[in-house]
Design a protein around this motif. Structure first.
Motif, PDB file in Angstrom:
ATOM      1  N   UNK A 125       2.899  -5.867  -1.824  1.00 47.39           N
ATOM      2  CA  UNK A 125       4.214  -5.490  -1.307  1.00 47.39           C
ATOM      3  C   UNK A 125       4.018  -4.830   0.060  1.00 47.39           C
ATOM      4  N   UNK A 126       3.957  -5.626   1.140  1.00 42.00           N
ATOM      5  CA  UNK A 126       3.705  -5.052   2.461  1.00 42.00           C
ATOM      6  C   UNK A 126       4.724  -3.989   2.879  1.00 42.00           C
ATOM      7  N   UNK A 127       6.006  -4.248   2.678  1.00 44.09           N
ATOM      8  CA  UNK A 127       7.024  -3.274   3.082  1.00 44.09           C
ATOM      9  C   UNK A 127       6.891  -1.990   2.264  1.00 44.09           C
ATOM     10  N   UNK A 128       6.620  -2.121   0.972  1.00 44.08           N
ATOM     11  CA  UNK A 128       6.444  -0.949   0.119  1.00 44.08           C
ATOM     12  C   UNK A 128       5.206  -0.153   0.486  1.00 44.08           C
ATOM     13  N   UNK A 129       4.106  -0.851   0.794  1.00 42.71           N
ATOM     14  CA  UNK A 129       2.867  -0.169   1.187  1.00 42.71           C
ATOM     15  C   UNK A 129       3.074   0.587   2.490  1.00 42.71           C
ATOM     16  N   UNK A 130       3.765  -0.047   3.423  1.00 48.08           N
ATOM     17  CA  UNK A 130       4.041   0.595   4.707  1.00 48.08           C
ATOM     18  C   UNK A 130       4.896   1.845   4.503  1.00 48.08           C
ATOM     19  N   UNK A 131       5.928   1.727   3.685  1.00 46.24           N
ATOM     20  CA  UNK A 131       6.815   2.872   3.427  1.00 46.24           C
ATOM     21  C   UNK A 131       6.078   3.986   2.685  1.00 46.24           C
ATOM     22  N   UNK A 132       5.243   3.635   1.709  1.00 48.28           N
ATOM     23  CA  UNK A 132       4.487   4.653   0.967  1.00 48.28           C
ATOM     24  C   UNK A 132       3.525   5.406   1.895  1.00 48.28           C
TER      25      UNK A 132
END
Length: 176
Positions: A125-132
């Protein structure tokens, strides 16, 4: 960049720069993580949990976690930028951060934030990893800002002055 972090403003500037770059790196790492690297990242998270609040924290498992994510990235330009900000001669800055977080009892939060990044990378989950990762840096920045506002700026500055920066000899402690 060896002498780039001289005071608390520089420390906060470095964290903000790392947030931008490492958030993008985490997103990139989540696109196609190799199973072997994921296992290594899981091991680092597990080790971090075990050493919170103990002497082995000196081995900086949190910093190793960040470097492992950089190693997972396939974007060469992001890797160069992140490696510059995570260069070994800046390890002293991470030691200062660990001290600030320990005095605030935020170490467990850091472990949970790392786990959240790992979870998103495992889910690809690229967007989730970036946000985390961004949330992780926001929490660290807030902890440093709170320490400074709370009157610990002198302590943070002394730590930055005292902890050697690679080529520089350790500053002597004054004798009273």
């Amino acid at each position: 960049m060896q002498h780039a972090v001289r005071d608390t403003k520089d420390l906060l500037d470095l964290l903000r720069a790392r947030s931008a770059v490492e958030s993008a790196v985490a997103g990139d790492a989540a696109r196609a993580p190799e199973e072997g690297r994921l296992r290594g990242l899981r091991d680092l998270c597990d080790q971090h949990v075990r050493v919170v609040g103990s002497a082995p924290m000196i081995e900086q498992p949190g910093l190793r976690f960040h470097r492992a994510i950089v190693d997972m990235s396939t974007n060469r330009i992001l890797k160069v930028a992140a490696e510059m900000m995570l260069a070994p001669h800046l390890d002293r800055v991470e030691a200062v951060l660990d001290t600030v977080l320990a005095t605030r009892r935020d170490e467990e939060n850091v472990v949970a934030e790392h786990q959240a990044v790992l979870d998103r990378i495992e889910r690809r989950d690229p967007a989730g990893a970036e946000e985390a990762m961004r949330a992780h840096f926001e929490a660290m920045i807030a902890a440093v800002e709170t320490s400074i506002v709370g009157g610990n700026e002198v302590l943070v500055q002394r730590l930055l002055d005292w902890v050697p920066d690679g080529d520089q000899p350790t500053k002597s402690v004054r004798q009273y």
